[in-house]
Design a protein around this motif. Structure first.
Motif, short mmCIF file in Angstrom:
data_model
loop_
_atom_site.label_atom_id
_atom_site.label_comp_id
_atom_site.label_asym_id
_atom_site.label_seq_id
_atom_site.Cartn_x
_atom_site.Cartn_y
_atom_site.Cartn_z
N ALA A 60 0.82 -1.20 0.00
CA ALA A 60 0.00 0.00 0.00
C ALA A 60 0.86 1.25 0.00
O ALA A 60 0.47 2.28 -0.52
CB ALA A 60 -0.92 0.00 1.21
N ALA A 61 2.05 1.20 0.60
CA ALA A 61 2.89 2.39 0.69
C ALA A 61 3.62 2.68 -0.61
O ALA A 61 4.09 3.78 -0.81
CB ALA A 61 3.90 2.20 1.82
N THR A 62 3.73 1.72 -1.49
CA THR A 62 4.48 1.92 -2.72
C THR A 62 3.71 1.52 -3.96
O THR A 62 4.29 1.31 -5.00
CB THR A 62 5.79 1.12 -2.67
OG1 THR A 62 5.46 -0.25 -2.50
CG2 THR A 62 6.69 1.58 -1.54
N GLY A 63 2.41 1.38 -3.85
CA GLY A 63 1.59 0.89 -4.97
C GLY A 63 1.34 1.96 -6.02
O GLY A 63 1.69 3.13 -5.86
N PRO A 64 0.71 1.55 -7.12
CA PRO A 64 0.38 2.50 -8.19
C PRO A 64 -0.76 3.42 -7.77
O PRO A 64 -1.49 3.15 -6.82
CB PRO A 64 -0.04 1.58 -9.33
CG PRO A 64 -0.58 0.37 -8.65
CD PRO A 64 0.26 0.19 -7.40
N MET A 65 -0.93 4.48 -8.51
CA MET A 65 -2.01 5.43 -8.24
C MET A 65 -3.36 4.78 -8.57
O MET A 65 -3.48 4.01 -9.51
CB MET A 65 -1.84 6.70 -9.07
CG MET A 65 -0.71 7.59 -8.60
SD MET A 65 -0.91 8.19 -6.90
CE MET A 65 -2.30 9.28 -7.06
N LEU A 66 -4.35 5.11 -7.78
CA LEU A 66 -5.70 4.61 -7.99
C LEU A 66 -6.33 5.36 -9.16
O LEU A 66 -6.25 6.58 -9.25
CB LEU A 66 -6.52 4.83 -6.72
CG LEU A 66 -7.98 4.42 -6.76
CD1 LEU A 66 -8.11 2.91 -6.92
CD2 LEU A 66 -8.70 4.90 -5.52
N GLU A 67 -6.93 4.62 -10.05
CA GLU A 67 -7.64 5.20 -11.19
C GLU A 67 -9.12 5.30 -10.85
O GLU A 67 -9.68 4.43 -10.17
CB GLU A 67 -7.46 4.32 -12.44
CG GLU A 67 -6.02 4.17 -12.89
CD GLU A 67 -5.42 5.46 -13.41
OE1 GLU A 67 -6.17 6.28 -13.98
OE2 GLU A 67 -4.22 5.67 -13.22
N SER A 111 2.27 15.21 1.65
CA SER A 111 2.57 14.37 0.49
C SER A 111 1.49 14.54 -0.57
O SER A 111 0.36 14.92 -0.27
CB SER A 111 2.68 12.90 0.91
OG SER A 111 1.44 12.45 1.40
N GLU A 112 1.83 14.23 -1.82
CA GLU A 112 0.87 14.35 -2.91
C GLU A 112 -0.04 13.13 -3.02
O GLU A 112 -1.12 13.23 -3.59
CB GLU A 112 1.61 14.56 -4.24
CG GLU A 112 2.27 15.91 -4.33
CD GLU A 112 2.91 16.14 -5.69
OE1 GLU A 112 2.48 15.50 -6.67
OE2 GLU A 112 3.82 16.96 -5.77
N ALA A 113 0.39 12.01 -2.47
CA ALA A 113 -0.39 10.78 -2.51
C ALA A 113 -0.03 9.91 -1.32
O ALA A 113 1.02 10.08 -0.71
CB ALA A 113 -0.14 10.02 -3.81
N PRO A 120 -6.60 -1.16 -1.00
CA PRO A 120 -5.32 -1.79 -0.68
C PRO A 120 -4.42 -1.95 -1.90
O PRO A 120 -4.87 -2.31 -2.98
CB PRO A 120 -5.70 -3.14 -0.09
CG PRO A 120 -7.14 -3.34 -0.42
CD PRO A 120 -7.73 -2.02 -0.76
N GLY A 121 -3.15 -1.61 -1.70
CA GLY A 121 -2.16 -1.76 -2.76
C GLY A 121 -2.14 -0.59 -3.72
O GLY A 121 -1.40 -0.61 -4.70
N LYS A 122 -2.93 0.43 -3.48
CA LYS A 122 -2.99 1.60 -4.37
C LYS A 122 -2.74 2.87 -3.58
O LYS A 122 -2.96 2.92 -2.38
CB LYS A 122 -4.37 1.70 -5.03
CG LYS A 122 -4.84 0.44 -5.73
CD LYS A 122 -4.41 0.42 -7.16
CE LYS A 122 -4.79 -0.89 -7.82
NZ LYS A 122 -5.82 -0.81 -8.77
N GLN A 123 -2.31 3.89 -4.30
CA GLN A 123 -2.12 5.22 -3.72
C GLN A 123 -3.32 6.09 -4.12
O GLN A 123 -3.81 5.98 -5.25
CB GLN A 123 -0.85 5.87 -4.29
CG GLN A 123 0.43 5.13 -3.96
CD GLN A 123 1.01 5.58 -2.64
OE1 GLN A 123 0.85 6.71 -2.24
NE2 GLN A 123 1.66 4.66 -1.96
#
Length: 138
Positions: A60-67, A111-113, A120-123
């Motif tokens: 979750a801390a390093t995941g991709p951005m949520l779409e 922070s920006e995200a 879970p797993g997304k920013q």
């Protein structure tokens, strides 16, 4: 043992004999000597301590951005910019609300995200918003 009388006659006698035999030869439990230490460490090897586990970054801390097209994001009305929230569909939207000031947001201040337990797993964008918004207590 052919009769009950014979058994009843033997029971007290054998109990008394057992009690006297135990009390004469065995020391009381409190007077028992302490257990002896092993002669050498070769007899009982001590295992080496296990290495400390490495602390891994959570996905979750390093995941991709949520779409916004993500099924969970769409169900919760997530938008990356809070001003773009559908105010007609989500009447609980309040100006000034954003992920960065939501109780669920786990990103660092400024922070920006950051991660959100809802995704879970997304920013999520700090400037974003969803219908599960709960104002952070100050």
């Amino acid at each position: 043992m052919t009769t009950r009388r014979h058994f009843i006659w033997l029971l007290p006698a054998s109990g008394a004999a057992l009690l006297s035999a135990c009390s004469e030869s065995a020391p009381p439990p409190s007077a028992a000597p302490p257990a002896a230490a092993p002669a050498s460490s070769a007899e009982y090897p001590v295992p080496a301590p296990a290495p400390a586990p490495e602390v891994a970054q959570t996905p979750a801390a390093t995941g991709p951005m949520l779409e916004a097209s993500d099924p969970t994001a769409a169900a919760l009305g997530y938008v990356a910019v809070a001003a773009n929230a559908d105010k007609a569909k989500y009447p609980n939207f309040v100006e000034g609300s954003a992920c960065s000031n939501c109780t669920l947001y786990q990103g660092a201040i400024g922070s920006e995200a950051g991660p959100c337990p809802l995704f879970p797993g997304k920013q999520v964008a700090a400037a974003g918003w969803c219908a599960s918004y709960v104002k952070k207590a100050t």
